[in-house]
Design a protein around this motif. Structure first.
Motif, PDB file in Angstrom:
ATOM      1  N   ARG A   1      11.685  10.982  -8.383  1.00 28.12           N
ATOM      2  CA  ARG A   1      10.476  11.741  -8.660  1.00 28.12           C
ATOM      3  C   ARG A   1      10.290  12.975  -7.789  1.00 28.12           C
ATOM      4  NH1 ARG A   1       8.916  11.533 -13.067  1.00 28.12           N
ATOM      5  NH2 ARG A   1       6.698  11.056 -13.023  1.00 28.12           N
ATOM      6  N   LEU A   2      10.775  12.959  -6.561  1.00 26.78           N
ATOM      7  CA  LEU A   2      10.608  14.130  -5.689  1.00 26.78           C
ATOM      8  C   LEU A   2      11.771  15.086  -5.920  1.00 26.78           C
ATOM      9  CD1 LEU A   2       9.413  12.464  -2.351  1.00 26.78           C
ATOM     10  CD2 LEU A   2       8.045  13.375  -4.240  1.00 26.78           C
ATOM     11  N   THR A   3      11.615  15.949  -6.907  1.00 25.47           N
ATOM     12  CA  THR A   3      12.704  16.841  -7.314  1.00 25.47           C
ATOM     13  C   THR A   3      12.388  18.313  -7.058  1.00 25.47           C
ATOM     14  OG1 THR A   3      11.784  16.875  -9.559  1.00 25.47           O
ATOM     15  CG2 THR A   3      13.488  15.233  -9.092  1.00 25.47           C
ATOM     16  N   TRP A   4      11.437  18.559  -6.138  1.00 24.88           N
ATOM     17  CA  TRP A   4      11.074  19.945  -5.843  1.00 24.88           C
ATOM     18  C   TRP A   4      12.175  20.600  -5.030  1.00 24.88           C
ATOM     19  CZ3 TRP A   4       6.782  16.563  -3.972  1.00 24.88           C
ATOM     20  CH2 TRP A   4       5.912  16.226  -5.024  1.00 24.88           C
TER      21      TRP A   4
ATOM     22  N   THR B   1      -3.380   8.554 -19.974  1.00 28.86           N
ATOM     23  CA  THR B   1      -1.957   8.764 -19.764  1.00 28.86           C
ATOM     24  C   THR B   1      -1.560   8.516 -18.317  1.00 28.86           C
ATOM     25  OG1 THR B   1      -1.895  10.402 -21.529  1.00 28.86           O
ATOM     26  CG2 THR B   1      -0.099  10.453 -19.923  1.00 28.86           C
ATOM     27  N   TYR B   2      -2.423   8.976 -17.401  1.00 29.58           N
ATOM     28  CA  TYR B   2      -2.142   8.814 -15.971  1.00 29.58           C
ATOM     29  C   TYR B   2      -2.024   7.337 -15.605  1.00 29.58           C
ATOM     30  CZ  TYR B   2      -2.963   8.784 -10.937  1.00 29.58           C
ATOM     31  OH  TYR B   2      -2.873   8.554  -9.599  1.00 29.58           O
ATOM     32  N   PHE B   3      -2.986   6.537 -16.026  1.00 26.08           N
ATOM     33  CA  PHE B   3      -2.947   5.110 -15.722  1.00 26.08           C
ATOM     34  C   PHE B   3      -1.749   4.437 -16.379  1.00 26.08           C
ATOM     35  CE2 PHE B   3      -7.528   5.668 -14.748  1.00 26.08           C
ATOM     36  CZ  PHE B   3      -7.526   5.096 -13.489  1.00 26.08           C
ATOM     37  N   CYS B   4      -1.416   4.882 -17.556  1.00 26.29           N
ATOM     38  CA  CYS B   4      -0.263   4.314 -18.254  1.00 26.29           C
ATOM     39  C   CYS B   4       1.021   4.573 -17.475  1.00 26.29           C
ATOM     40  CB  CYS B   4      -0.164   4.909 -19.656  1.00 26.29           C
ATOM     41  SG  CYS B   4       1.207   4.279 -20.638  1.00 26.29           S
ATOM     42  N   VAL B   5       1.203   5.794 -17.009  1.00 26.36           N
ATOM     43  CA  VAL B   5       2.415   6.151 -16.278  1.00 26.36           C
ATOM     44  C   VAL B   5       2.495   5.401 -14.950  1.00 26.36           C
ATOM     45  CG1 VAL B   5       3.599   8.050 -15.127  1.00 26.36           C
ATOM     46  CG2 VAL B   5       2.575   8.423 -17.364  1.00 26.36           C
TER      47      VAL B   5
ATOM     48  N   SER C   1       0.820  -1.216   0.000  1.00 29.57           N
ATOM     49  CA  SER C   1       0.000   0.000   0.000  1.00 29.57           C
ATOM     50  C   SER C   1       0.852   1.262   0.000  1.00 29.57           C
ATOM     51  CB  SER C   1      -0.940   0.000   1.210  1.00 29.57           C
ATOM     52  OG  SER C   1      -0.212   0.020   2.426  1.00 29.57           O
ATOM     53  N   LEU C   2       1.947   1.279   0.742  1.00 27.46           N
ATOM     54  CA  LEU C   2       2.791   2.466   0.795  1.00 27.46           C
ATOM     55  C   LEU C   2       3.380   2.781  -0.576  1.00 27.46           C
ATOM     56  CD1 LEU C   2       3.712   4.579   2.816  1.00 27.46           C
ATOM     57  CD2 LEU C   2       5.712   3.166   3.318  1.00 27.46           C
ATOM     58  N   ASN C   3       3.796   1.747  -1.290  1.00 21.38           N
ATOM     59  CA  ASN C   3       4.326   1.962  -2.637  1.00 21.38           C
ATOM     60  C   ASN C   3       3.231   2.402  -3.602  1.00 21.38           C
ATOM     61  OD1 ASN C   3       7.352   0.961  -3.305  1.00 21.38           O
ATOM     62  ND2 ASN C   3       6.561  -0.141  -1.533  1.00 21.38           N
ATOM     63  N   ILE C   4       2.112   1.701  -3.591  1.00 23.91           N
ATOM     64  CA  ILE C   4       1.044   2.002  -4.547  1.00 23.91           C
ATOM     65  C   ILE C   4       0.479   3.405  -4.323  1.00 23.91           C
ATOM     66  CG2 ILE C   4      -1.279   1.349  -5.286  1.00 23.91           C
ATOM     67  CD1 ILE C   4      -0.497  -1.562  -4.703  1.00 23.91           C
ATOM     68  N   VAL C   5       0.256   3.766  -3.069  1.00 22.51           N
ATOM     69  CA  VAL C   5      -0.262   5.106  -2.769  1.00 22.51           C
ATOM     70  C   VAL C   5       0.741   6.180  -3.210  1.00 22.51           C
ATOM     71  CG1 VAL C   5      -0.885   6.694  -0.906  1.00 22.51           C
ATOM     72  CG2 VAL C   5      -1.771   4.363  -0.899  1.00 22.51           C
TER      73      VAL C   5
ATOM     74  N   PHE D   1       2.933   5.921  -5.676  1.00 22.83           N
ATOM     75  CA  PHE D   1       2.885   6.006  -7.139  1.00 22.83           C
ATOM     76  C   PHE D   1       1.682   6.834  -7.590  1.00 22.83           C
ATOM     77  CE2 PHE D   1       4.776   1.438  -7.138  1.00 22.83           C
ATOM     78  CZ  PHE D   1       5.993   1.948  -6.731  1.00 22.83           C
ATOM     79  N   ILE D   2       0.528   6.568  -7.005  1.00 22.39           N
ATOM     80  CA  ILE D   2      -0.709   7.227  -7.427  1.00 22.39           C
ATOM     81  C   ILE D   2      -0.652   8.729  -7.161  1.00 22.39           C
ATOM     82  CG2 ILE D   2      -3.177   7.437  -6.914  1.00 22.39           C
ATOM     83  CD1 ILE D   2      -3.215   4.413  -6.447  1.00 22.39           C
ATOM     84  N   LEU D   3      -0.220   9.116  -5.975  1.00 18.18           N
ATOM     85  CA  LEU D   3      -0.231  10.530  -5.608  1.00 18.18           C
ATOM     86  C   LEU D   3       0.854  11.322  -6.335  1.00 18.18           C
ATOM     87  CD1 LEU D   3      -0.865  10.329  -1.732  1.00 18.18           C
ATOM     88  CD2 LEU D   3      -2.513  10.763  -3.575  1.00 18.18           C
ATOM     89  N   ILE D   4       2.063  10.801  -6.353  1.00 19.67           N
ATOM     90  CA  ILE D   4       3.176  11.553  -6.942  1.00 19.67           C
ATOM     91  C   ILE D   4       3.017  11.676  -8.450  1.00 19.67           C
ATOM     92  CG2 ILE D   4       5.670  11.547  -7.327  1.00 19.67           C
ATOM     93  CD1 ILE D   4       5.993  10.317  -4.568  1.00 19.67           C
ATOM     94  N   GLU D   5       2.602  10.599  -9.104  1.00 16.83           N
ATOM     95  CA  GLU D   5       2.407  10.680 -10.550  1.00 16.83           C
ATOM     96  C   GLU D   5       1.259  11.627 -10.897  1.00 16.83           C
ATOM     97  OE1 GLU D   5       4.427   9.599 -12.689  1.00 16.83           O
ATOM     98  OE2 GLU D   5       5.658   8.398 -11.331  1.00 16.83           O
ATOM     99  N   ALA D   6       0.232  11.706 -10.028  1.00 11.29           N
ATOM    100  CA  ALA D   6      -0.872  12.644 -10.270  1.00 11.29           C
ATOM    101  C   ALA D   6      -0.380  14.081 -10.215  1.00 11.29           C
ATOM    102  CB  ALA D   6      -1.974  12.419  -9.242  1.00 11.29           C
TER     103      ALA D   6
END
Length: 298
Positions: A208-211, A105-109, A72-76, A78-83
Motif C-alpha cells: 500500500r505504501l507506493t509513494w 466504500t471506505y468501511f468496505c475496503v 492497534s498498530l495494524n488497525i490504525v 489500515f484506517i489511516l492508509i486506506e483513508a
C-alpha cells in the motif's frame, strides 16, 4: 488503479462481511473450548535437567501490551492508509453518485483487510494452543515456581512424573506451558502472535505504501515493526519464559500463517498488480496515439 475495482461495495458485500465475522467468532469459540475442555499433557522431568532451573521473572512484555500493540498498530495503519488511498481515488472521480457512497466504500475496503488479519490472528492462537496443550514442555523457570517437596521423590528413580510441587498452582500451570488470563482467555503465544501481526503489517506496507517521493519511508516502517516482533521473541528467552527452540517454533508459525493469510485471503498484491497493469495499458495507448497521430501540414 481502476476506481471501479475499489468501489465495488454493495449490500451483498455486507452479507459476506457478516458471514466472515461469524467464521472468526467460530474459531474463537474453538479456542475457548480447548482452554476449557482439553486436559493438557503434564510432562515430567529429570533432576539433572539444567534447562528448567532458571529463576522466575515477570514478563518484559506483558500480554496486554502484546495484544494492544499487535492489534492497534495494524488497525490504525489500515484506517489511516486506506483513508489516504480512498481520498486520492475520490479526487479522480467525477461521478456524483459514487461520491455519495464514499463512507460505505471506505468501511468496505478497511474490513476487506481487517477481517483476514483477525482470522489469521485467531488461527495463530489456535495452532499455538494446540502445540502447548499437546507438548506441555516445562518452561525454563519450572523448578523455581514448582518448589518441589524433596521428601516425595528420589532423583535416583530417573524420570519424575509424580505431583511433587508445593508452589503456587497458577504459576505451576504457567510453568507447564499453559496459562490463561483470568481463567478464561488463553494467553497468546508471544513469539507466534508478534511475528504474525508485525509480518502482516510488513506485507501491508509493501503493498500500500507506493509513494515514490517517500522512497525510504516504507522500509523504515517495515524495519521498525519487524524489530518489535524480533525483540518480543528475544524477551521470552532472557525472561526465562521459553526455550530458544520454542521461540523459533513460534516465529515459524507466525511467518507461515502470515504468508498464507496475506497471499490467499487478501487482494493487497492483486490490487497493486492491477494498478501496474492499468498504468502500462495507459502508457501503451498514449504511445499509440502519438505514433498514429497524423502530421499537420503547415
Amino acid at each position: 488503479m481502476k476506481t471501479e475495482s475499489l468501489l465495488s461495495c454493495s449490500r451483498k458485500d455486507t452479507v459476506y462481511t457478516t458471514i466472515n465475522s461469524c467464521v472468526i467468532a467460530l474459531v474463537g469459540l474453538v479456542i475457548l473450548l480447548i482452554n476449557r475442555l482439553w486436559e493438557p499433557f503434564e510432562r515430567g522431568f529429570f533432576c539433572d535437567d539444567d534447562s528448567i532451573k532458571y529463576p522466575h521473572h515477570d514478563s518484559t512484555i506483558p500480554s496486554p501490551v502484546l495484544y494492544g500493540v499487535g492489534f492497534s498498530l495494524n488497525i490504525v495503519s489500515f484506517i489511516l492508509i486506506e483513508a489516504v488511498f480512498l481520498r486520492n481515488c475520490k479526487n479522480s472521480r467525477t461521478n456524483k453518485n459514487q461520491e455519495q457512497n464514499v463512507l460505505q466504500t471506505y468501511f468496505c475496503v478497511v474490513f476487506n483487510v481487517l477481517l483476514p488479519f483477525l482470522y489469521g490472528a485467531a488461527v495463530v492462537q489456535l495452532v499455538t494452543d494446540i502445540a502447548k496443550y499437546s507438548v506441555g514442555r516445562l518452561r525454563p523457570h519450572f523448578l523455581a515456581v514448582c518448589q518441589p517437596d524433596l521428601t516425595k521423590f528420589n532423583c535416583t528413580d530417573g524420570y519424575i512424573t509424580a505431583d511433587i510441587c508445593t508452589g503456587d498452582n497458577a504459576l505451576i500451570k504457567h510453568a507447564r506451558f499453559i496459562l490463561t488470563i483470568s481463567g478464561v482467555i488463553p494467553d497468546p503465544g508471544h513469539a507466534s502472535f508478534s511475528m504474525y501481526s508485525m509480518l502482516f503489517l510488513v506485507f501491508y506496507y509493501q503493498a500500500r505504501l507506493t509513494w515514490k517521493n517517500l522512497l525510504l519511508l516504507r522500509p523504515l516502517l517495515q524495519l521498525i515493526v519487524f524489530c518489535l516482533a524480533f525483540y518480543t521473541g528475544l524477551s521470552r528467552i532472557y525472561d526465562y519464559k521459553h526455550h530458544w527452540s520454542d521461540v523459533l517454533a513460534g516465529n515459524i508459525i507466525g511467518v507461515i500463517v502470515s504468508l498464507i493469510t496475506v497471499f490467499t485471503l487478501t487482494d493487497l498484491f492483486k490490487r497493486r498488480k492491477s494498478s501496474d497493469e492499468q498504468q502500462t495499458d495507459n502508457n501503451v495507448k498514449l504511445e499509440s496515439i502519438r505514433v498514429n497521430k497524423p502530421v499537420t501540414k503547415l
